[in-house]
Write a protein that holds these residues in place. Sequence first.
Motif, short mmCIF file in Angstrom:
data_model
loop_
_atom_site.label_atom_id
_atom_site.label_comp_id
_atom_site.label_asym_id
_atom_site.label_seq_id
_atom_site.Cartn_x
_atom_site.Cartn_y
_atom_site.Cartn_z
N ILE A 55 0.82 -1.20 0.00
CA ILE A 55 0.00 0.00 0.00
C ILE A 55 0.86 1.26 0.00
CG2 ILE A 55 -2.06 -0.99 1.04
CD1 ILE A 55 -0.89 -0.11 3.76
N CYS A 57 3.17 2.37 2.12
CA CYS A 57 3.18 3.10 3.38
C CYS A 57 4.58 3.51 3.79
CB CYS A 57 2.54 2.28 4.49
SG CYS A 57 3.56 0.90 5.02
N SER A 58 5.60 2.97 3.14
CA SER A 58 6.98 3.41 3.41
C SER A 58 7.52 2.94 4.76
CB SER A 58 7.09 4.94 3.37
OG SER A 58 7.79 5.35 2.24
N LEU A 59 6.79 2.06 5.44
CA LEU A 59 7.30 1.60 6.73
C LEU A 59 8.54 0.75 6.56
CD1 LEU A 59 4.04 0.82 8.70
CD2 LEU A 59 5.69 2.60 9.17
N TYR A 70 13.23 2.88 -1.47
CA TYR A 70 12.60 4.14 -1.81
C TYR A 70 11.18 3.87 -2.27
CZ TYR A 70 11.43 8.47 -4.14
OH TYR A 70 10.81 9.63 -4.52
N VAL A 71 10.22 4.54 -1.64
CA VAL A 71 8.82 4.32 -1.99
C VAL A 71 8.18 5.66 -2.32
CG1 VAL A 71 6.62 3.34 -1.26
CG2 VAL A 71 8.73 2.44 -0.33
N GLU A 72 7.41 5.69 -3.37
CA GLU A 72 6.60 6.85 -3.67
C GLU A 72 5.19 6.33 -3.88
OE1 GLU A 72 7.05 9.94 -7.00
OE2 GLU A 72 8.94 10.00 -5.90
N ALA A 73 4.25 6.90 -3.13
CA ALA A 73 2.88 6.38 -3.19
C ALA A 73 2.02 7.27 -4.06
CB ALA A 73 2.31 6.32 -1.79
N GLU A 75 -2.47 7.78 -5.35
CA GLU A 75 -3.84 7.37 -5.09
C GLU A 75 -4.29 6.37 -6.15
OE1 GLU A 75 -6.32 10.62 -4.24
OE2 GLU A 75 -8.05 9.40 -3.78
N GLU A 86 -7.03 2.90 -0.77
CA GLU A 86 -6.88 4.14 -1.51
C GLU A 86 -5.49 4.35 -2.07
OE1 GLU A 86 -8.48 6.44 2.09
OE2 GLU A 86 -8.77 7.76 0.41
N ARG A 87 -4.52 3.72 -1.46
CA ARG A 87 -3.14 4.10 -1.72
C ARG A 87 -2.36 2.92 -2.29
NH1 ARG A 87 0.24 7.64 2.35
NH2 ARG A 87 2.34 7.08 1.75
N PRO B 120 -1.01 3.07 8.40
CA PRO B 120 -0.03 2.92 7.32
C PRO B 120 -0.36 3.71 6.06
CG PRO B 120 -0.46 0.80 8.29
CD PRO B 120 -1.44 1.75 8.89
N VAL B 121 -1.64 3.94 5.78
CA VAL B 121 -1.96 4.69 4.57
C VAL B 121 -2.37 6.13 4.87
CG1 VAL B 121 -2.63 2.73 3.17
CG2 VAL B 121 -4.34 3.86 4.56
N PHE B 229 -0.71 11.60 -0.09
CA PHE B 229 0.09 10.40 -0.42
C PHE B 229 1.46 10.75 -1.00
CE2 PHE B 229 -4.15 8.04 -1.22
CZ PHE B 229 -4.32 7.90 0.14
N ARG B 232 5.67 10.29 3.76
CA ARG B 232 5.34 10.11 5.16
C ARG B 232 6.03 11.19 5.97
NH1 ARG B 232 2.96 5.38 6.06
NH2 ARG B 232 1.77 6.73 7.44
N TRP B 234 7.94 11.29 8.50
CA TRP B 234 9.35 11.18 8.90
C TRP B 234 10.28 11.31 7.69
CZ3 TRP B 234 5.72 7.26 9.33
CH2 TRP B 234 5.82 6.23 8.40
N GLU B 235 9.72 11.27 6.50
CA GLU B 235 10.56 11.38 5.32
C GLU B 235 10.82 12.82 4.90
OE1 GLU B 235 9.32 7.33 2.97
OE2 GLU B 235 8.14 9.12 2.66
N ARG B 257 10.73 16.64 0.10
CA ARG B 257 11.18 15.26 0.04
C ARG B 257 11.79 15.02 -1.33
NH1 ARG B 257 7.98 9.81 -0.98
NH2 ARG B 257 9.66 8.42 -0.42
#
Lengths: 175, 826
Positions: A55, A57-59, A70-73, A75, A86-87, B120-121, B229, B232, B234-235, B257
């Motif tokens: 999803i 979330c970048s966790l 590296y994550v870019e989310a 919609e 949604e994501r 998370p989202v 979106f 996050r 922290w980023e 970012r």
Amino acid sequence: MSVLDIAKGMGVTLGHLFKRPVTVQYPEQRATVQPRFRGRHHLLRHPDTGLEKCIGCSLCAAACPAYAIYVEADENDPENPTSAGERYAKIYEINMLRCIFCGFCEEACPTGAIVLGHEFELADFRYQDFVYAKPDMLVGTKGSKWQRREAEKKGKDVRLGFEAGPRPELEGVDY
Amino acid sequence: MKVTINDVSMDFAPGTSVIDAVFAAGYDVPYFCSQEYMSPIGACRMCLARVGAPRKDREGNWILDEETGEPKIFYFPNMMATCTTQVMEGMVVDTLSDDVKRVQNGMVEFTLINHPLDCPVCDKGGACELQDRAYEYGTGESRFVFDKRHQEKHHPLSEVITLDRERCIHCKRCVRYFEEVPGDGVLDFIERGGHTYIGTLEDGLPSNFTGNITDICPVGALLDTTSRFRGRNWEYDHTRSTGMDDAGGSAIVIDARTGRIERIKGALNPEVNKTWIDDGTRFGHEYVDADDRLRSPLVRKDGELVPATWEEAAQVVRDRLGGLSGKDIGIALRADATLEEGVAAKALAEALGTGQLDHAPRPAASVVPQQAPATLTDLATADAIFVVGDVTEEVPIADLRIKDALKGVTPPEMMAHGVPIADLRLKEHPVFHRERLSVAAPYRVDLMKHAGRTASYPAGGEAALFAALQAIAEAQDAKAEDAEAAAVQLDDGQRAALGMSLADAEALVRGLREADNAVVVIGGFVLATRAAAAAAATFAKAVGAKQLILGPMANSYGLELLHVGPSHDRYAYPGMLEGARALILSNLDPAQDPDVRATLEQKDFLVVHDLFLTETAKIADVVLPARSVYERDGTTVNLEGRFLPLQAAPVDAGESEDFVGVVGALGDALGQRLEGRSVRSARRVLRKRFELDPAELGPSGELYRPKGRPAPRVSIRSDEAVGGNVLVTPSMLRVEYLERNPHLLALSGGSRLRVNPADAAQHGLGDGEAVSLRVGGVVRRARVRLDAGVPAGLMLLPTLPEQPVGLAHADLATLTRDERELEVAG
């Protein structure tokens, strides 16, 4: 050091001469990895809908001690969603040179989208080829970028130089 | 009042809330609904603590504990919401016992009953008050296993704000914010109990300060759509800087970012903006990341602009300027340049030996009050305010501070932990004392909703307005000295100039005069002519009011203090465009006027320093990539004379440089060590000039008052004749960048040409029609908006840096439907 000690040492050497060698003639011969071996990452899909579990979330990126992810989310298009909800992850990249295969990303993932698989043959020639994007990791993709490139060039299937034990997360899922 | 919090005894002023006492003592209670600058209402019930106090008997003696002989502490039967409880003499507060912990656990569990755990989202994840409090005070698991409430997940409250109704915990901060801070009251709770949701009856959120609710929402229910979106919490790299969209100088945090600005948030500056910022400042950042941003210098070779290095570009500039006399070179900055850039420009002008140096837009009259300057705090504590102009659009933060004054609550005293969390003097549904505010403008402005007296004087009649008010003031003086003196007599012209009834005007003048702390807010329309500004200053002095002058751009005040101006009025910016043979223009685009464009094409040499390939850049010989206001280190001075620091956010802007960098590169090419070659060297000059250190400014900035007489100011226009059929109005949104701000463009509908419905019918214009029109020469594209608040015979158009506020002539023959726009639509 006495003559006796030398004889003892040679005895060990001689003893091994008559044992079965543990060396595997890799890559001609396939290696076996243990079930909990941590190799190249897989991004999973939901078995029933085929939607991506990730999803965005970048966790995983937050948990990564090597800053390899590296994550870019973005919609989801409600008509044609990529993931449930949604994501989704528009860009998902792991730098395999930085990755230390610690498995923290797996632990951090709230949806179980990322698991470390068994592939370890990730050698390649150029820096940018070590950055694995979503198509390189989505479940169903076999082999490293180089292996797939080579297979495509030769028109053959990807041949992995190892045999893996069962991996429950990846089992029983028909993609 | 002596209060014991757990084991700490401290003294507090009467009226302090218990929650502030707890924080001041170094303890912590969780809270969601309290917010520093809003009324405490105890809605979330999260700040519960055990509170007790001694009592007196009928004779007025303390009831003593029989065992100890000390005053007996009577505990309240239940836990008290500390944010709505006042401290009392001898009060005892307990926040650590097991009972309190149990209640706090219970409240977290209860708050989470209907909260979807989609952290998370959620864009708030990582900066979420509920997340933090649940972690600190929750039990970690819930006993409620039934289905959670299901409501709309992404309801667009407006183009820039998304509401997730499932996440709402009903703290009522957003509802109270709109009621209390801008006084717009556009949101409310709908339904009751578990079905309660936040909603608005109208379409969108008709307010200029909507974005602040995304900052104060303790959960992820209200989110900034521009950063939806995008990353996050922290980023993000958080860079504290100062908003440069207007002269207010609001403190902002730029969240970037991977080299992009993703969002702007308000930051705390109790002296200036408290924590609020306007929507133009908050959402107007997207142009910075536009794809067509210039990333490297361009040099014209064989008629084409081709990319070059800075060294090459500087060499070309040196070679081409070498053949010219210094006097022929003009340098102009946009008025949101930093002080450091001003120093650099002055050093460059000096090195080249030219007096043709200016900043634009620069109004005809000074933006530095010559006597009795008001601060924003003065404005917020004033008991009589007279505004001339459209303050909401010019300096939105001044609009909010005026509303503080109308609420009549003075800014709170700072406590050990900062601004008090719950200021018990603030009440829900506050009464706005409208009678304290009078607003005069040529058309209906937003602030008139809150004004006790309004005046619609004829456009361009500011000087006459102040002259008429002055006449009233003088007549009142005469009356005060001699009761027999004649009553106020005004001729018809003066009455018309007032735009309000004589009785109202008299009451206004009397109100200003009798007030302990009166402020006259002087807007851009007044500054357009020297006569009006002088009349305003005289009037303010006559009634004993302080003056707050709204400068046209962020650093107008600072650049004027620094004298970044011409040596002669012939050399001012408009004259420079005509007269100079070579021009260096920073962030200015005068070629939007075809006539000016033709003049510029005849110039020997044209250097343009800008973010984008503007009309002027297209005809330039050298184009240098500029840094946006978010990417500069420097100092700015807001409208009250407060020096405020700017910090560069980590934005990927290619090889762009601010004007300091331009001067550094040119200085290298010229083989000179100029004073403004770096921010550090420019600051050395500023330190000497202003006797304060720009590198050491605190987060609230430093108020500076010039000593001695100001240096004579060179005016911009020798011709003071005013007239026209279009009134260029101040604009909260920066029109020059609006098309590159997709969200703001959608919110505002683009640049608006506001027309009286009767006039529109006469010109055959329909609402929403895209038109283009030459106003004062500049070709403007806008969308028609019918507005009954516009006087007949006048059209309103938002300002551009090249088109200063005030009356302008438009050739109605050039009014055409916008072909380009129609093509896009088709």
